[in-house]
Write an enzyme that holds these catalytic residues in place. Structure first.
Site, PDB file in Angstrom:
ATOM      1  N   HIS A  58       3.092   9.937   6.758  1.00 53.62           N
ATOM      2  CA  HIS A  58       3.794  10.492   6.654  1.00 53.62           C
ATOM      3  C   HIS A  58       5.121  10.911   7.235  1.00 53.62           C
ATOM      4  O   HIS A  58       6.265  11.839   6.819  1.00 53.62           O
ATOM      5  CB  HIS A  58       5.016   9.474   5.119  1.00 53.62           C
ATOM      6  CG  HIS A  58       4.409   7.806   5.568  1.00 53.62           C
ATOM      7  ND1 HIS A  58       3.723   7.532   5.153  1.00 53.62           N
ATOM      8  CD2 HIS A  58       5.170   7.036   4.946  1.00 53.62           C
ATOM      9  CE1 HIS A  58       3.765   6.140   4.871  1.00 53.62           C
ATOM     10  NE2 HIS A  58       5.064   6.112   4.980  1.00 53.62           N
TER      11      HIS A  58
ATOM     12  N   HIS B 261       9.343   4.057  10.364  1.00 57.25           N
ATOM     13  CA  HIS B 261       8.399   4.970   9.784  1.00 57.25           C
ATOM     14  C   HIS B 261       8.162   6.119   9.415  1.00 57.25           C
ATOM     15  O   HIS B 261       8.643   6.534  10.783  1.00 57.25           O
ATOM     16  CB  HIS B 261       6.557   4.754  10.290  1.00 57.25           C
ATOM     17  CG  HIS B 261       5.267   5.233   9.994  1.00 57.25           C
ATOM     18  ND1 HIS B 261       5.048   4.931   8.595  1.00 57.25           N
ATOM     19  CD2 HIS B 261       5.222   6.373   9.798  1.00 57.25           C
ATOM     20  CE1 HIS B 261       4.617   5.558   8.375  1.00 57.25           C
ATOM     21  NE2 HIS B 261       3.847   7.057   9.005  1.00 57.25           N
TER      22      HIS B 261
ATOM     23  N   ASP C 281       3.941   5.069   0.622  1.00 52.26           N
ATOM     24  CA  ASP C 281       4.151   4.017   0.793  1.00 52.26           C
ATOM     25  C   ASP C 281       3.471   3.141  -0.669  1.00 52.26           C
ATOM     26  O   ASP C 281       4.119   1.904  -1.059  1.00 52.26           O
ATOM     27  CB  ASP C 281       3.196   3.321   1.484  1.00 52.26           C
ATOM     28  CG  ASP C 281       4.362   2.630   3.203  1.00 52.26           C
ATOM     29  OD1 ASP C 281       5.374   2.860   3.184  1.00 52.26           O
ATOM     30  OD2 ASP C 281       3.411   2.864   4.390  1.00 52.26           O
TER      31      ASP C 281
ATOM     32  N   GLU D  68      -1.499   7.291   3.742  1.00 49.81           N
ATOM     33  CA  GLU D  68      -0.630   6.728   5.070  1.00 49.81           C
ATOM     34  C   GLU D  68       0.150   8.336   5.466  1.00 49.81           C
ATOM     35  O   GLU D  68       0.620   8.641   4.987  1.00 49.81           O
ATOM     36  CB  GLU D  68      -0.391   5.902   5.741  1.00 49.81           C
ATOM     37  CG  GLU D  68      -0.002   5.387   7.475  1.00 49.81           C
ATOM     38  CD  GLU D  68       0.859   4.895   7.378  1.00 49.81           C
ATOM     39  OE1 GLU D  68       1.517   4.212   6.589  1.00 49.81           O
ATOM     40  OE2 GLU D  68       1.174   3.964   9.018  1.00 49.81           O
TER      41      GLU D  68
ATOM     42  N   HIS E 201       4.091  -1.522   3.188  1.00 50.53           N
ATOM     43  CA  HIS E 201       3.136  -0.900   3.649  1.00 50.53           C
ATOM     44  C   HIS E 201       3.089  -2.261   4.961  1.00 50.53           C
ATOM     45  O   HIS E 201       2.106  -2.682   5.238  1.00 50.53           O
ATOM     46  CB  HIS E 201       1.580  -0.317   4.076  1.00 50.53           C
ATOM     47  CG  HIS E 201       0.739  -0.046   4.913  1.00 50.53           C
ATOM     48  ND1 HIS E 201       1.474   1.307   5.819  1.00 50.53           N
ATOM     49  CD2 HIS E 201       0.615  -0.251   4.995  1.00 50.53           C
ATOM     50  CE1 HIS E 201       0.533   0.938   6.596  1.00 50.53           C
ATOM     51  NE2 HIS E 201      -0.427   0.310   6.077  1.00 50.53           N
TER      52      HIS E 201
ATOM     53  N   GLU F   2       1.904  -2.004   8.345  1.00 51.05           N
ATOM     54  CA  GLU F   2      -0.007  -3.287   8.815  1.00 51.05           C
ATOM     55  C   GLU F   2      -0.532  -4.403   7.211  1.00 51.05           C
ATOM     56  O   GLU F   2      -1.563  -4.751   7.973  1.00 51.05           O
ATOM     57  CB  GLU F   2      -0.740  -2.059   8.758  1.00 51.05           C
ATOM     58  CG  GLU F   2      -0.170  -1.508   9.855  1.00 51.05           C
ATOM     59  CD  GLU F   2       1.081  -0.117   9.706  1.00 51.05           C
ATOM     60  OE1 GLU F   2       1.492  -0.463   8.974  1.00 51.05           O
ATOM     61  OE2 GLU F   2       1.001   0.516  10.691  1.00 51.05           O
TER      62      GLU F   2
ATOM     63  N   GLU G 142      12.661   5.644   4.469  1.00 49.28           N
ATOM     64  CA  GLU G 142      12.058   6.135   3.658  1.00 49.28           C
ATOM     65  C   GLU G 142      12.165   7.849   3.605  1.00 49.28           C
ATOM     66  O   GLU G 142      12.244   7.302   2.019  1.00 49.28           O
ATOM     67  CB  GLU G 142      10.619   6.199   4.057  1.00 49.28           C
ATOM     68  CG  GLU G 142       9.971   4.451   4.634  1.00 49.28           C
ATOM     69  CD  GLU G 142       8.619   4.716   4.835  1.00 49.28           C
ATOM     70  OE1 GLU G 142       7.866   3.416   4.463  1.00 49.28           O
ATOM     71  OE2 GLU G 142       8.227   5.205   6.001  1.00 49.28           O
TER      72      GLU G 142
HETATM   73 ZN   LIG Z   1       5.923   4.290   5.216  1.00 54.59          ZN
END
Ligand SMILES: [Zn+2]
Length: 259
Positions: free
Chosen positions: A36, A177, A45, A34, A120, A122, A182
């Site tokens: 970032h 995010h 992630d 994904e 992650h 989701e 992170e």
């Molecule tokens: Zn992430």
């Protein structure tokens, strides 16, 4: 000469069999591929929960299964959105089936204590479903003593830790995010993959209280990060790894007993 590893896939079959017979718990990191932001790689992630798991094994006995490298579709209010180039996502049913199968395979080979370490946001409800289906199937196969813990590594970041990491105020974990959290952890674990100089200081994303599909893509800050990562440091990342790895290790001790 070999040396001890906590990564399941680096064991021989005989070593795995011995670990299973001893009742060793298995950690399963679950990530995504994904976007970032402009400063972090697509595998962020995957790398972060894997590194948390690696550090857990320094605190107590456990094996780390190969990381699930794809996740559920990036949602605008949690991950920026699924349209960014390189965001390769699974349908929910596919993720559920994949994780369920890995859990039942571990059970088939004698592992009775498992822990999903999600990285992650989701993924979460699909992992709940995978755990439920796996336990049901294992029961049909006569395995009645399997126990599965489901957590996301950030669950262990307490308000006290937040106050240390964000002395100037915290926008909320949903906007983290590719933000300070992170990015700091990536600086601590994989500094060569971080391009902080490419990131811009930007205001936190402002989303309505609902989702609409197709999304209004313009609501996501152009870079893809939902808050500015500019105040990230490796030192903050070390603090975050410390509390998250300890939180997971303590959870294993609570739920599975001390090794
Ligand atoms: Zn992430």
């Amino acid at each position: 000469m070999g040396h001890a590893t906590s990564f399941l896939a680096e064991l021989t079959w005989a070593e795995f069999g011995e670990a299973a017979a001893k009742g060793t718990p298995v950690l399963l990191p679950v990530g995504s591929t994904e976007q970032h932001g402009v400063h972090l790689p697509l595998n962020t992630d995957q790398l972060l929960p894997t590194e948390v798991c690696r550090r857990v094994t320094a605190l107590r006995q456990a094996l780390v299964a190969p990381t699930i490298c794809y996740g559920y579709k990036s949602q605008q209010r949690a991950g920026g959105g699924n349209w960014y180039p390189g965001t390769l996502s699974l349908d929910g049913g596919t993720l559920t089936a994949l994780v369920k199968t890995v859990l039942t395979e571990l059970g088939r080979h004698g592992i009775r204590q498992m822990c999903l370490v999600n990285g992650h946001y989701e993924n979460l409800w699909f992992l709940h479903e995978a755990v439920d289906l796996a336990l049901r199937e294992l029961k049909w196969d006569g395995v009645r003593d399997a126990r599965i813990v489901l957590l996301s590594y950030w669950d262990f970041i307490s308000p006290e830790t937040i106050a240390r990491i964000y002395p100037d105020g915290f926008a909320g974990v949903e906007l983290e995010h590719a933000g300070v959290m992170e990015t700091s952890m990536m600086l601590a674990a994989h500094p060569g993959l971080v391009h902080l100089e490419r990131a811009e200081d930007h205001a936190p994303a402002k989303f309505p209280a609902y989702d609409v599909y197709p999304p209004h893509t313009g609501l996501t800050p152009k870079a893809g990060s939902l808050t500015s990562p500019k105040r990230a440091t490796a030192e903050k990342g070390e603090i975050l790894f410390g509390v998250t790895a300890k939180g997971v290790a303590d959870t294993l001790n609570t739920e599975f007993g001390k090794p």
